[in-house]
Design an enzyme around this catalytic site. Structure first.
Site, PDB file in Angstrom:
ATOM      1  CG  LEU A 150      -1.800  -1.207   1.446  1.00 35.34           C
ATOM      2  CD1 LEU A 150      -2.811  -0.932   2.565  1.00 35.34           C
ATOM      3  CD2 LEU A 150      -2.508  -1.617   0.158  1.00 35.34           C
ATOM      4  CB  ALA A 201      -2.632   4.945  -2.358  1.00 35.35           C
ATOM      5  N   GLY A 202      -0.976   6.631   0.040  1.00 32.79           N
ATOM      6  CA  GLY A 202      -1.167   7.759   0.953  1.00 32.79           C
ATOM      7  C   GLY A 202      -0.391   8.986   0.515  1.00 32.79           C
ATOM      8  NE  ARG A 231       1.220  12.887  10.461  1.00 28.43           N
ATOM      9  CZ  ARG A 231       1.571  11.965  11.355  1.00 28.43           C
ATOM     10  NH1 ARG A 231       2.250  12.309  12.419  1.00 28.43           N
ATOM     11  NH2 ARG A 231       1.217  10.709  11.187  1.00 28.43           N
ATOM     12  CE1 TYR A 257      -0.936  -0.931   6.104  1.00 27.18           C
ATOM     13  CE2 TYR A 257       0.004   0.243   7.965  1.00 27.18           C
ATOM     14  CZ  TYR A 257      -1.054  -0.413   7.382  1.00 27.18           C
ATOM     15  OH  TYR A 257      -2.212  -0.549   8.079  1.00 27.18           O
ATOM     16  CD  GLU A 264      -7.753   1.287  12.997  1.00 25.97           C
ATOM     17  OE1 GLU A 264      -6.982   2.252  12.871  1.00 25.97           O
ATOM     18  OE2 GLU A 264      -7.345   0.111  13.088  1.00 25.97           O
ATOM     19  CE  LYS A 269      31.332   9.496 -17.691  1.00 29.06           C
ATOM     20  NZ  LYS A 269      30.710  10.224 -18.817  1.00 29.06           N
ATOM     21  CG  ASN A 277      51.973   6.063 -13.426  1.00 24.41           C
ATOM     22  OD1 ASN A 277      51.862   5.684 -12.273  1.00 24.41           O
ATOM     23  ND2 ASN A 277      52.158   7.337 -13.740  1.00 24.41           N
TER      24      ASN A 277
HETATM   25  C1  UD1 Z   1      -3.338   1.707  10.162  1.00 27.67           C
HETATM   26  C2  UD1 Z   1      -4.233   0.653  10.805  1.00 27.67           C
HETATM   27  C3  UD1 Z   1      -3.973   0.643  12.312  1.00 27.67           C
HETATM   28  C4  UD1 Z   1      -2.518   0.332  12.566  1.00 27.67           C
HETATM   29  C5  UD1 Z   1      -1.626   1.366  11.850  1.00 27.67           C
HETATM   30  C6  UD1 Z   1      -0.187   0.949  11.938  1.00 27.67           C
HETATM   31  C7  UD1 Z   1      -6.283   0.570   9.492  1.00 27.67           C
HETATM   32  C8  UD1 Z   1      -7.694   0.983   9.390  1.00 27.67           C
HETATM   33  N1  UD1 Z   1      -5.611   0.995  10.545  1.00 27.67           N
HETATM   34  O1  UD1 Z   1      -3.770   2.966  10.669  1.00 27.67           O
HETATM   35  O2  UD1 Z   1      -4.766  -0.389  12.910  1.00 27.67           O
HETATM   36  O3  UD1 Z   1      -2.243   0.356  13.956  1.00 27.67           O
HETATM   37  O4  UD1 Z   1      -1.985   1.441  10.449  1.00 27.67           O
HETATM   38  O5  UD1 Z   1       0.621   1.950  11.402  1.00 27.67           O
HETATM   39  O6  UD1 Z   1      -5.806  -0.162   8.629  1.00 27.67           O
HETATM   40  N2  UD1 Z   1      -3.151   3.750   2.497  1.00 27.67           N
HETATM   41  C9  UD1 Z   1      -3.506   3.678   1.176  1.00 27.67           C
HETATM   42  N3  UD1 Z   1      -4.767   4.044   0.819  1.00 27.67           N
HETATM   43  C10 UD1 Z   1      -5.677   4.479   1.726  1.00 27.67           C
HETATM   44  C11 UD1 Z   1      -5.294   4.542   3.071  1.00 27.67           C
HETATM   45  C12 UD1 Z   1      -4.030   4.170   3.441  1.00 27.67           C
HETATM   46  O7  UD1 Z   1      -2.711   3.284   0.313  1.00 27.67           O
HETATM   47  O8  UD1 Z   1      -6.798   4.801   1.321  1.00 27.67           O
HETATM   48  C13 UD1 Z   1      -1.797   3.345   2.890  1.00 27.67           C
HETATM   49  C14 UD1 Z   1      -0.990   4.486   3.463  1.00 27.67           C
HETATM   50  O9  UD1 Z   1      -0.253   5.132   2.440  1.00 27.67           O
HETATM   51  C15 UD1 Z   1      -0.100   3.795   4.457  1.00 27.67           C
HETATM   52  C16 UD1 Z   1      -0.937   2.624   4.935  1.00 27.67           C
HETATM   53  O10 UD1 Z   1      -1.899   2.408   3.942  1.00 27.67           O
HETATM   54  O11 UD1 Z   1       1.070   3.281   3.855  1.00 27.67           O
HETATM   55  C17 UD1 Z   1      -1.573   2.870   6.285  1.00 27.67           C
HETATM   56  O12 UD1 Z   1      -2.441   3.971   6.225  1.00 27.67           O
HETATM   57  P1  UD1 Z   1      -2.564   5.019   7.417  1.00 27.67           P
HETATM   58  O13 UD1 Z   1      -3.491   6.074   6.980  1.00 27.67           O
HETATM   59  O14 UD1 Z   1      -1.224   5.410   7.892  1.00 27.67           O
HETATM   60  O15 UD1 Z   1      -3.295   4.129   8.524  1.00 27.67           O
HETATM   61  P2  UD1 Z   1      -3.303   4.392  10.072  1.00 27.67           P
HETATM   62  O16 UD1 Z   1      -4.404   5.333  10.362  1.00 27.67           O
HETATM   63  O17 UD1 Z   1      -1.978   4.716  10.566  1.00 27.67           O
END
Ligand code: UD1
Ligand code: MG
Length: 450
Positions: free
Chosen positions: A8, A10-11, A15, A103, A154, A333, A359
């Site tokens: 995953l 996509a986030g 921050r 992740y 959660e 290079k 050399n």
């Molecule tokens: C998530 C978990 C939480 C866990 C925590 C650990 C869920 C609902 N919660 O929460 O239980 O303790 O991770 O760090 O799963 N992402 C996508 N698409 C989305 C949402 C997220 O690709 O629509 C990716 C983010 O880029 C990230 C990962 O999924 O790499 C986790 O997403 P994040 O929003 O950080 O979840 P948390 O709220 O931290």
């Protein structure tokens, strides 16, 4: 059992306060998401699916450059981790095996941990990776019933009592792929965030009579990166672990904390690395070679017994032969330095081949670029390139040939020949002293006037 990784990525990473997608920020010279694929490779996955969103094209391009064979799918809107996993379903249609959700911003999960999850899959349908958190903060909480995992709550949705639980969700999940997609498709978004939570699959699985369990790992493995400060801290952790493994395999590091590695740095036994050396990606150093202080290496290969530095710069395509010497302020290079060849001082060697034992004198430059195109310089074995020779490429210097110091060489030099490409010296007896006297007189006259 064949394995597929679903990463995953996509986030947005708000921050990070960056134009670059979070998972593209570098850790040990590779984008963050690549680390999930590196450790995931311990499971020898048959398939890897990257779920991208923000900056998806950049992520896809980086994955191709790293040589990953991955499928991409785009999550247009970030509606939650469950929704993100569901996006991978078309890419894995017809795949019969297990899927592991990782992740892209969590780079330190170990191979042993993934292996332990795979073992646990022998007895359970859904395996979740958990950890005992020193400060559980806003992590999802794992609610157990004996060794069975009942549900994941959660933080936002948790009751006061559930918030007291310190066993937390890392986010890594393993299940049969088809079953996983079936479960995420049943997840709703009726919760405090209005998101489709991947974590909800546990309750749904239990309701269907499937069994869920937890594998525990060290909290350090689950470190996720959300801010630049966390990225910097992760880099320190990464570097320390690279230093530790270099020392373990028999590399001498004169001052480990001053040597910086990339994810793919490969050092042989009895390599000695002095202080303040940087290994950018793509470096291999063979056994017994020495990398002296303040050198920077990237995309290069240093053969056994060679000595590089101090203050050397090896750029991509530098091939340093056995027992060769690359000294201070030398830049190489896309060039091969033959066995026992030497370039000891103040030299640029680019787009060139230098034969064995040749050399290269101080100040030599391969003039490889005319402002538009690059050209090659080829120097045979046992040649002697005099100090301050300009080798204007394309040009060939034969074996055992010599160039005189200060020469500008624009034509090929045959084997064993001497090439002089400099103005002939004129010596005028007494003229030195006369000039000195003239200059002294001129200075004295000027001082009198003021
Ligand atoms: C998530 C978990 C939480 C866990 C925590 C650990 C869920 C609902 N919660 O929460 O239980 O303790 O991770 O760090 O799963 N992402 C996508 N698409 C989305 C949402 C997220 O690709 O629509 C990716 C983010 O880029 C990230 C990962 O999924 O790499 C986790 O997403 P994040 O929003 O950080 O979840 P948390 O709220 O931290
Ligand atoms: Mg998170």
């Amino acid at each position: 059992m064949p394995i597929a990784l679903i990463v995953l990525a996509a986030g947005q990473g708000t921050r990070m306060n960056s134009d670059l997608p979070k998972v593209m920020h570098p850790l040990g010279g590779a984008p963050l998401f690549a680390h999930s694929i590196f450790f995931g490779q311990a499971l020898e996955p048959e398939r890897v699916v990257l779920v991208t969103g923000h900056g998806g094209e950049q992520v896809a391009q980086a994955a191709v450059e790293l040589g990953f064979e991955v499928d991409f799918c785009v999550q247009k809107e970030q509606l939650g981790t469950g929704h993100a996993v569901a996006q991978a379903a078309p890419a894995l249609a017809g795949f019969s095996g297990d899927a592991v959700v990782l992740y892209g911003d969590t780079p330190f999960i170990s191979a042993q941990t993934l292996q332990a999850m795979r073992d646990a899959r022998n007895n359970h349908d859904v395996v979740v990776l958990g950890f005992d958190a020193a400060d559980p903060g806003r992590y999802g909480r794992l609610i157990l019933n004996g060794e069975r995992l009942d549900k994941i709550v959660e933080f936002k949705d948790a009751e006061a009592e559930e918030r007291l639980v310190t066993l937390c969700n890392s986010g890594v999940v393993m299940a049969n792929a088809a079953q996983l997609f079936d479960l995420v498709n049943s997840v709703g978004n009726d919760n405090a965030s209005g998101e489709y939570y991947l974590t909800d699959i546990v309750e749904i699985a239990n309701a269907r009579g499937l069994s869920c369990t937890v594998v525990r790992c060290d909290e350090a493995e689950t470190l996720g990166i959300n801010t630049r400060a966390e990225l910097a801290a992760a880099e320190t952790i990464f570097q320390n672990s690279m230093r530790k493994s270099a020392l373990e395999i028999g590399v001498t590091l004169s001052a480990p904390e001053t040597v910086f590695f990339s994810h793919d740095t490969t050092l042989g036994r009895d390599v000695h690395v002095e202080q303040n050396v940087v290994f950018a990606p793509g470096v291999t150093v063979e056994t017994g070679a020495k990398i002296r202080a303040f050198s920077h290496l990237e995309g290069c290969h240093v053969s056994a017994g060679a000595i590089v530095g101090p203050y050397a710069r090896l750029r991509p395509g530098a091939e340093i032969g056995n027992d060769a010497r690359v000294g201070n302020f030398v830049e190489i290079k896309n060039a091969t330095l033959g066995e026992g060849a030497k370039a000891n001082h103040l030299t640029y060697i680019g787009d060139a081949t230098v034969g064995d034992r040749t050399n290269i004198g101080a100040g030599t430059v391969t003039c490889n670029y005319n402002g538009v195109e690059k050209f090659r310089t080829e120097i045979g074995a046992d040649a002697f390139i005099g100090s301050d020779t300009m080798l204007v490429a394309p040009v060939k210097i034969g074996a055992e040939a010599m160039t005189a110091s200060g020469s500008v060489i624009t034509k090929d030099v045959p084997e064993a020949a001497l090439a002089l490409g400099r103005a002939e010296q004129v010596t005028k007896p007494g003229a030195g002293r006369r000039l000195f006297d003239m200059y002294k007189l001129a200075k004295a006259n000027r001082q009198r006037k003021t």
